[in-house]
Design a protein around this motif. Structure first.
Motif, PDB file in Angstrom:
ATOM      1  N   VAL A 161       0.572  -0.661   0.329  1.00 17.44           N
ATOM      2  CA  VAL A 161      -0.383  -0.138   0.048  1.00 17.44           C
ATOM      3  C   VAL A 161       0.888   0.764   0.087  1.00 17.44           C
ATOM      4  CG1 VAL A 161      -1.694   1.190   1.495  1.00 17.44           C
ATOM      5  CG2 VAL A 161      -2.103  -1.103   0.810  1.00 17.44           C
ATOM      6  N   LEU A 162       1.906   1.018   0.406  1.00 21.12           N
ATOM      7  CA  LEU A 162       2.910   2.275   1.074  1.00 21.12           C
ATOM      8  C   LEU A 162       3.613   2.498   0.234  1.00 21.12           C
ATOM      9  CD1 LEU A 162       3.897   1.881   4.789  1.00 21.12           C
ATOM     10  CD2 LEU A 162       2.736   3.824   3.125  1.00 21.12           C
ATOM     11  N   GLY A 163       3.674   0.940  -1.304  1.00 22.00           N
ATOM     12  CA  GLY A 163       4.760   1.638  -2.028  1.00 22.00           C
ATOM     13  C   GLY A 163       6.175   0.587  -1.721  1.00 22.00           C
ATOM     14  N   LEU A 194      -0.142   3.764  11.219  1.00 27.18           N
ATOM     15  CA  LEU A 194      -0.090   5.589  10.792  1.00 27.18           C
ATOM     16  C   LEU A 194       0.358   5.620   9.733  1.00 27.18           C
ATOM     17  CD1 LEU A 194       1.070   5.922  14.658  1.00 27.18           C
ATOM     18  CD2 LEU A 194      -1.465   6.639  13.577  1.00 27.18           C
ATOM     19  N   LEU A 195       1.159   4.999   8.726  1.00 32.00           N
ATOM     20  CA  LEU A 195       1.855   5.844   7.823  1.00 32.00           C
ATOM     21  C   LEU A 195       0.396   5.487   6.713  1.00 32.00           C
ATOM     22  CD1 LEU A 195       5.604   4.133   7.836  1.00 32.00           C
ATOM     23  CD2 LEU A 195       4.981   5.985   8.071  1.00 32.00           C
ATOM     24  N   ILE A 196      -0.167   4.394   6.611  1.00 35.37           N
ATOM     25  CA  ILE A 196      -1.011   3.877   5.760  1.00 35.37           C
ATOM     26  C   ILE A 196      -2.130   5.492   5.560  1.00 35.37           C
ATOM     27  CG2 ILE A 196      -3.217   3.028   4.517  1.00 35.37           C
ATOM     28  CD1 ILE A 196      -0.676   0.603   5.768  1.00 35.37           C
ATOM     29  N   ASP A 197      -2.049   5.775   7.143  1.00 34.23           N
ATOM     30  CA  ASP A 197      -3.127   6.952   7.394  1.00 34.23           C
ATOM     31  C   ASP A 197      -2.704   8.259   6.754  1.00 34.23           C
ATOM     32  OD1 ASP A 197      -4.991   5.117   8.495  1.00 34.23           O
ATOM     33  OD2 ASP A 197      -4.723   5.840  10.735  1.00 34.23           O
ATOM     34  N   LEU A 198      -1.425   8.234   6.891  1.00 36.72           N
ATOM     35  CA  LEU A 198      -0.939   9.410   6.435  1.00 36.72           C
ATOM     36  C   LEU A 198      -0.563   9.238   4.551  1.00 36.72           C
ATOM     37  CD1 LEU A 198       2.245  10.062   8.861  1.00 36.72           C
ATOM     38  CD2 LEU A 198      -0.175  11.265   8.870  1.00 36.72           C
ATOM     39  N   HIS A 199      -0.218   8.136   4.079  1.00 36.66           N
ATOM     40  CA  HIS A 199      -0.431   7.711   2.924  1.00 36.66           C
ATOM     41  C   HIS A 199      -1.972   8.465   2.112  1.00 36.66           C
ATOM     42  CE1 HIS A 199       0.815   6.111  -1.117  1.00 36.66           C
ATOM     43  NE2 HIS A 199       0.151   5.650  -0.712  1.00 36.66           N
TER      44      HIS A 199
END
Length: 75
Positions: free
Chosen positions: A12-14, A51-56
């Motif tokens: 998801v984040l690449g 959290l990183l996915i939410d930011l992404h």
């Protein structure tokens, strides 16, 4: 979190596993040990990735220009 879920979150984040290791200051072999040795993924990992996915997603929704507008105003 299973290792498949870990891989899916990185997708998801690449990101690649190496990107995650650099961002979290883990040794590059640590995630492979989780998989190979069946070590439970620490509880902070899914929280961090969440959290990183939410930011992404927020970045994609509010900060990135829509693809069809990419060339607008450059004539």
């Amino acid at each position: 979190m299973t290792f498949d879920e870990f891989d899916a979150a990185l997708d998801v984040l690449g990101w690649k596993i190496a990107d995650f290791c650099r961002a979290t200051d883990l040794h590059r072999n640590t995630p492979q040990r989780w998989k190979r040795e069946g070590i439970e993924i620490p509880s902070w990992v899914p929280k961090h990735l969440g959290l990183l996915i939410d930011l992404h997603r927020l970045h994609a929704t509010y900060l990135q220009r829509p693809k069809h507008d990419a060339g607008a105003g450059t004539e």
